[in-house]
Design an enzyme around this catalytic site. Structure first.
Site, PDB file in Angstrom:
ATOM      1  N   GLY A   1       0.856  -1.066   0.207  1.00  0.00           N
ATOM      2  CA  GLY A   1       0.031  -0.060   0.019  1.00  0.00           C
ATOM      3  C   GLY A   1       0.798   1.153  -0.230  1.00  0.00           C
ATOM      4  O   GLY A   1       1.945   1.160  -0.283  1.00  0.00           O
TER       5      GLY A   1
ATOM      6  N   HIS B   1       4.746   1.912  -8.152  1.00  0.00           N
ATOM      7  CA  HIS B   1       3.523   0.855  -7.933  1.00  0.00           C
ATOM      8  C   HIS B   1       2.745   0.751  -9.118  1.00  0.00           C
ATOM      9  O   HIS B   1       2.412  -0.087  -9.805  1.00  0.00           O
ATOM     10  CB  HIS B   1       2.607   0.801  -6.959  1.00  0.00           C
ATOM     11  CG  HIS B   1       3.572   0.733  -5.462  1.00  0.00           C
ATOM     12  ND1 HIS B   1       3.664   1.979  -4.442  1.00  0.00           N
ATOM     13  CD2 HIS B   1       3.857  -0.301  -4.878  1.00  0.00           C
ATOM     14  CE1 HIS B   1       4.363   1.495  -3.563  1.00  0.00           C
ATOM     15  NE2 HIS B   1       4.528   0.259  -3.530  1.00  0.00           N
TER      16      HIS B   1
ATOM     17  N   ASP C   1      13.953  -3.111  -5.451  1.00  0.00           N
ATOM     18  CA  ASP C   1      13.938  -4.361  -4.299  1.00  0.00           C
ATOM     19  C   ASP C   1      14.753  -5.456  -4.957  1.00  0.00           C
ATOM     20  O   ASP C   1      14.056  -6.554  -5.171  1.00  0.00           O
ATOM     21  CB  ASP C   1      12.852  -4.757  -3.647  1.00  0.00           C
ATOM     22  CG  ASP C   1      12.121  -3.592  -2.702  1.00  0.00           C
ATOM     23  OD1 ASP C   1      12.788  -3.225  -1.732  1.00  0.00           O
ATOM     24  OD2 ASP C   1      11.175  -3.098  -3.139  1.00  0.00           O
TER      25      ASP C   1
ATOM     26  N   GLN D   1       7.686  -9.456   7.899  1.00  0.00           N
ATOM     27  CA  GLN D   1       8.888  -9.126   7.147  1.00  0.00           C
ATOM     28  C   GLN D   1       9.704  -7.834   7.769  1.00  0.00           C
ATOM     29  O   GLN D   1      10.687  -7.419   7.359  1.00  0.00           O
ATOM     30  CB  GLN D   1       8.769  -8.938   5.715  1.00  0.00           C
ATOM     31  CG  GLN D   1       7.907  -7.569   5.140  1.00  0.00           C
ATOM     32  CD  GLN D   1       7.530  -7.693   3.817  1.00  0.00           C
ATOM     33  OE1 GLN D   1       6.638  -8.447   3.482  1.00  0.00           O
ATOM     34  NE2 GLN D   1       8.218  -6.930   3.035  1.00  0.00           N
TER      35      GLN D   1
END
Ligand code: PAF
Length: 281
Positions: free
Chosen positions: A31, A37, A152, A61
C-alpha cells in the site's frame, strides 16, 4: 473495481475470469502507492486480461525496532489510485486472513544462501517473512504473472529463486526503478525524510553512478565500495553497504568480471533506511 478482504471472495472473482479464459496478473504491494507501484500495474496489464493488486502490510517481514507500526496505511487513497490505473480487483486481507495460525506458528518459506547477505544480513528474518507472504499470495490468487519492482533487487532474486525451486506456475516479471525528478528512487519510506534529509537523499543515486564511473576507470569492486561508503558518509548517510555484485546471484564478482554486475546501496538518513541499485553492464 472491487475490493475484497476474504480469500473465498477473491477466488470467486478469479474463477469467474478463468471461466471466460482470461489470464490474471498480480501486483503485490504494502500500500501507500506511488508511481513506482503504478508502473508495475501497467506492466501487468500488458501481459494479462485481469489485474489483481494486493495491499497488505506484512508484519512478518519487519524486524524488531523497524517501522511496521508507523508504515503508512492509506487504503482509501490506494483504492482510488488503483481504480484510475486499471486495476480490476484489490485484495486487502487482514493479518488473521493471511496468518490463520498466528504469526509465530506459520509455515515459512526460506531461501537459503541468497538471503544471507546484504538486506538479509542487515534485516534478519526479513526475507523469510517476505517469501512466506508472497508465496501465500501466489497460492491464494494463482496468477499467471506477478510483477515486482527492481528497486528491491535482492527481493526480486529471492522470489525468482523460490518460484523456480518450488515449481510454482507463475511467471515473475520485473519493472525498472521509477525515480523522482532529482533521481531519488520512489519509495513509501521517502515521506519519513525531513526537508534537509530529502535534499541529501538523491546522493544515493549519484553515488551509484559514481560507482559505475569508478569501475569504468579500472577500479576494483573493493576499491569502488570503499569510495562509495566514504562518499555517502561525507554526504551525511550512515551506510549499511555499498557494493558491486553479480546481478544474477548477488555473489561477489571476480576482479576481472566485466559483465552482468549491479551496484547496490543501503544507507540510513536518521531513522530512515533507503535502498537503491544500478545495473552496471
Ligand atoms: O515489496 C514489497 O512491497 C513487499 O515486500 C511485498 C512484495 C509486497 C511483500 O510484502
Amino acid at each position: 473495481m472491487q475490493t475484497v478482504t476474504e480469500v473465498k471472495a477473491l477466488r470467486a472473482m478469479v474463477r469467474g475470469w478463468r471461466g471466460k479464459g482470461e489470464s490474471v496478473g498480480l501486483v503485490p504491494t504494502m500500500g501507500n502507492l506511488h508511481e513506482g507501484h503504478y508502473s508495475l500495474l501497467k506492466q501487468a496489464r500488458v501481459h494479462c486480461d485481469r489485474v489483481v493488486a494486493s495491499v497488505f502490510v506484512n508484519p512478518t517481514q519487519f524486524g524488531p525496532g523497524e517501522d511496521f507500526e508507523r508504515y503508512p496505511r492509506t487504503l482509501a487513497q490506494d483504492q482510488a489510485g488503483l481504480a484510475e490505473h486499471g486495476c480490476d480487483l484489490v485484495f486487502a486481507p487482514s493479518v488473521e486472513t493471511m496468518y490463520p495460525f498466528g504469526l509465530y506458528d506459520t509455515v515459512h518459506v526460506t531461501v537459503p544462501r541468497l538471503t544471507k547477505s546484504l538486506e538479509g544480513a542487515h534485516r534478519p528474518g526479513h526475507f523469510d517473512g517476505m517469501s512466506t507472504v508472497v508465496c501465500k499470495l501466489f497460492n491464494i490468487v494463482q496468477p499467471d504473472v506477478a510483477v515486482f519492482g527492481q528497486k528491491d533487487f535482492q527481493q526480486l532474486r529471492v522470489i525468482e529463486r523460490f518460484v523456480r525451486d518450488l515449481g510454482l506456475p507463475v511467471v515473475v516479471l520485473s519493472a525498472p526503478i521509477v525515480r523522482e525528478a532529482d533521481g531519488l528512487a520512489m519509495s513509501s519510506r521517502n515521506q519519513y525524510l525531513s526537508t534537509e534529509q530529502r535534499r541529501i537523499a538523491p546522493q544515493i543515486q549519484r553515488t551509484l553512478e559514481g560507482m559505475r564511473e569508478q569501475l569504468t576507470q579500472g577500479k576494483t569492486p573493493a576499491q569502488v565500495s570503499a569510495w562509495a561508503v566514504d562518499r555517502l558518509e561525507k554526504a551525511g548517510f550512515d551506510p549499511d553497504y555499498a557494493v558491486v555484485r553479480r546481478s544474477e546471484d548477488l555473489a561477489e564478482p571476480a576482479p576481472d568480471e566485466r559483465s552482468g554486475r549491479v551496484a547496490l546501496i543501503a544507507a540510513r538518513l536518521g531513522d530512515t533506511r533507503l535502498i537503491d541499485n544500478l545495473l552496471l553492464d
